[in-house]
Design a protein around this motif. Sequence first.
Motif, PDB file in Angstrom:
ATOM      1  N   LEU A  45      11.869  -6.253 -17.114  1.00  0.00           N
ATOM      2  CA  LEU A  45      11.488  -7.630 -16.826  1.00  0.00           C
ATOM      3  C   LEU A  45      10.211  -8.023 -17.545  1.00  0.00           C
ATOM      4  N   GLU A  46       9.245  -7.120 -17.559  1.00  0.00           N
ATOM      5  CA  GLU A  46       7.986  -7.408 -18.252  1.00  0.00           C
ATOM      6  C   GLU A  46       8.205  -7.581 -19.754  1.00  0.00           C
ATOM      7  N   LEU A  47       9.057  -6.729 -20.336  1.00  0.00           N
ATOM      8  CA  LEU A  47       9.313  -6.799 -21.779  1.00  0.00           C
ATOM      9  C   LEU A  47      10.042  -8.093 -22.130  1.00  0.00           C
ATOM     10  N   ILE A  48      11.017  -8.480 -21.325  1.00  0.00           N
ATOM     11  CA  ILE A  48      11.763  -9.727 -21.605  1.00  0.00           C
ATOM     12  C   ILE A  48      10.829 -10.927 -21.525  1.00  0.00           C
ATOM     13  N   GLY A  49       9.959 -10.943 -20.505  1.00  0.00           N
ATOM     14  CA  GLY A  49       9.018 -12.046 -20.391  1.00  0.00           C
ATOM     15  C   GLY A  49       8.064 -12.114 -21.567  1.00  0.00           C
ATOM     16  N   LYS A  50       7.614 -10.955 -22.050  1.00  0.00           N
ATOM     17  CA  LYS A  50       6.685 -10.924 -23.184  1.00  0.00           C
ATOM     18  C   LYS A  50       7.359 -11.439 -24.456  1.00  0.00           C
ATOM     19  N   VAL A  51       8.603 -11.020 -24.674  1.00  0.00           N
ATOM     20  CA  VAL A  51       9.310 -11.487 -25.871  1.00  0.00           C
ATOM     21  C   VAL A  51       9.495 -13.005 -25.815  1.00  0.00           C
ATOM     22  N   ALA A  52       9.862 -13.523 -24.649  1.00  0.00           N
ATOM     23  CA  ALA A  52      10.046 -14.962 -24.519  1.00  0.00           C
ATOM     24  C   ALA A  52       8.735 -15.708 -24.723  1.00  0.00           C
ATOM     25  N   GLU A  53       7.637 -15.193 -24.160  1.00  0.00           N
ATOM     26  CA  GLU A  53       6.344 -15.855 -24.312  1.00  0.00           C
ATOM     27  C   GLU A  53       5.884 -15.845 -25.762  1.00  0.00           C
ATOM     28  N   ASP A  54       6.048 -14.702 -26.437  1.00  0.00           N
ATOM     29  CA  ASP A  54       5.646 -14.617 -27.858  1.00  0.00           C
ATOM     30  C   ASP A  54       6.445 -15.597 -28.708  1.00  0.00           C
ATOM     31  N   MET A  55       7.727 -15.730 -28.415  1.00  0.00           N
ATOM     32  CA  MET A  55       8.548 -16.642 -29.202  1.00  0.00           C
ATOM     33  C   MET A  55       8.133 -18.089 -28.974  1.00  0.00           C
TER      34      MET A  55
END
Length: 551
Positions: A451-461
């Motif tokens: 969940l943390e990794l998915i949120g980080k990828v979405a935020e970076d994008m």
Amino acid sequence: MFTLRFSAWTLTSSILFLDCSTSPAIAQFPLLQDLNLRPPNLLNQTQNNQIVSRCIRLDGRCLFEIADQRSDISRRVEGIEQRLNDVSRVYFKNDTAQLKVRRQQEQGTIPNIVIQIGNRQVRLMSVTDQDADLEGVSIDDRADQLVEQLEQGLIQAKNERQPQFLAHQGAMATGTGVAILVISLTIYSWERRLKRSKDLLVPSKASPTEPISTQLTQKQQWNLKEVQHRLFQVAQVVILGGGSLFILGLFPQTRMIQILVIASLRIPMRLGIVGLGSYVVIRLSYALIDRFASALAKNYLLTPESNQRSRLRIATISSVSKGIVTVTWIGVGFLVALSAIGVNIGPLLAGAGIIGVGLSLASQNLIKDAINGFFIILEDQYAVGDVINVGDVGGLVETMNLRITQLRDAEGRLITIPNSEVKIVANLSSNWSRADLAIPIAYHADMEKALELIGKVAEDMSQDQLWREQILDKPEVLGVDDFGNRGVIIRVWIKTQPLQQWNVAREFRRRLKTALDEAGISIPMPQQEVWFTNTLPMKPLSDGHVASRNQ
């Protein structure tokens, strides 16, 4: 503004030139005035015994008019002109013969007009009561008028065949030809320059990133320049055609050709004028619609949040309005064209009203289509450029009017839907869109880390400069949404610009796959567990022993 001045000056000079060129021609021969340019009434034919007037011509010039019954006028005119041509040829060839036109009348008879050339005497015609009534004078006075008109006409026709007159007319024709050439080349140069500037404003070349108000202003300017361009072309044709006809009218030998050309082009010229007028009015209406839509876009509709939606809606309203205007003006032009060629449109309009009532009863589906299409546009249910689903079909709205909506689906098929069949519509691109992603994660993976990794990828994008404008809001990682046969399903929402949800979803999946691989978190394949147990009932044997079914 500079082009507008050129256009106005050119059209004014064309009109002045034609006026100056045709005025001497009319002065030289009244035939142009005599030409019955009023078209025949095709629906109300007059009776054969009606009194009508026709002109007697010599070298294309109207010498005088006569009157007779419609059934007899052509035969009488033909006979008079034949005798006039015969006697005039003798008069033109004999330079020494004296011309004498006189009235000959015996007691109690109608007067006759007699032409005498030397020793040759020809009775040209008899003067009737209808001829006198045509001018509102007595029959004797009319005979005297005809004598004077004939004598002056024959003398003028002979003078026009003298070398001095022909040389003067030749010089005038040369000067006119040079003037026509210079004016035509000037108009052609301006027309080509205007065409190049118009090509820079082609609506199909407008950048999709430009504001809708700018695009509408460009369309307005293009329509105005298109009108000017066509008027330049028409002015050039008028200058060439009018000048050529004027030159033909300068010489007695070719003057009749001028009259025949004018008579043969009478109806085509009327239809051409009506067609040109309809085209100009339609283009000016387009420019007016674009101007109104541009003002509407600038003052009322456009906000940073609704720019794309307003672009689609205004484009749809503009295209539908132009379609209605086009049909309306074409209908008006058709009626005017019928009237111009002599058709009485009164009965046609009355009949069209009755037919319209009948068609309205027989075409209820078309009326339903138009009404539903009007409310679709008014309520902004969808517009050209939207992606919609209607029933079992869906696609990009390519064309829309009051009757039909045309969609282009993912396979490239063009789907046409009558507007009356649009009951429930799903608009996938109204104001904003959303990328709805379901991410499968293996059951044995660390959910908190995933969940943390998915949120980080979405935020970076969402912070990426290339994608920042397409993502409208902070991405939402909703959490574990389901337990599926591929693993744990994590739901992610990303709010995007209209029609950008698919591009954003594809890029997000690419980035997430790379990040999951680097973190050692696998995206599982569909899996299934099978359990085997030995709990089936035993089958008793005949000797009382129990045997397993597996044996």
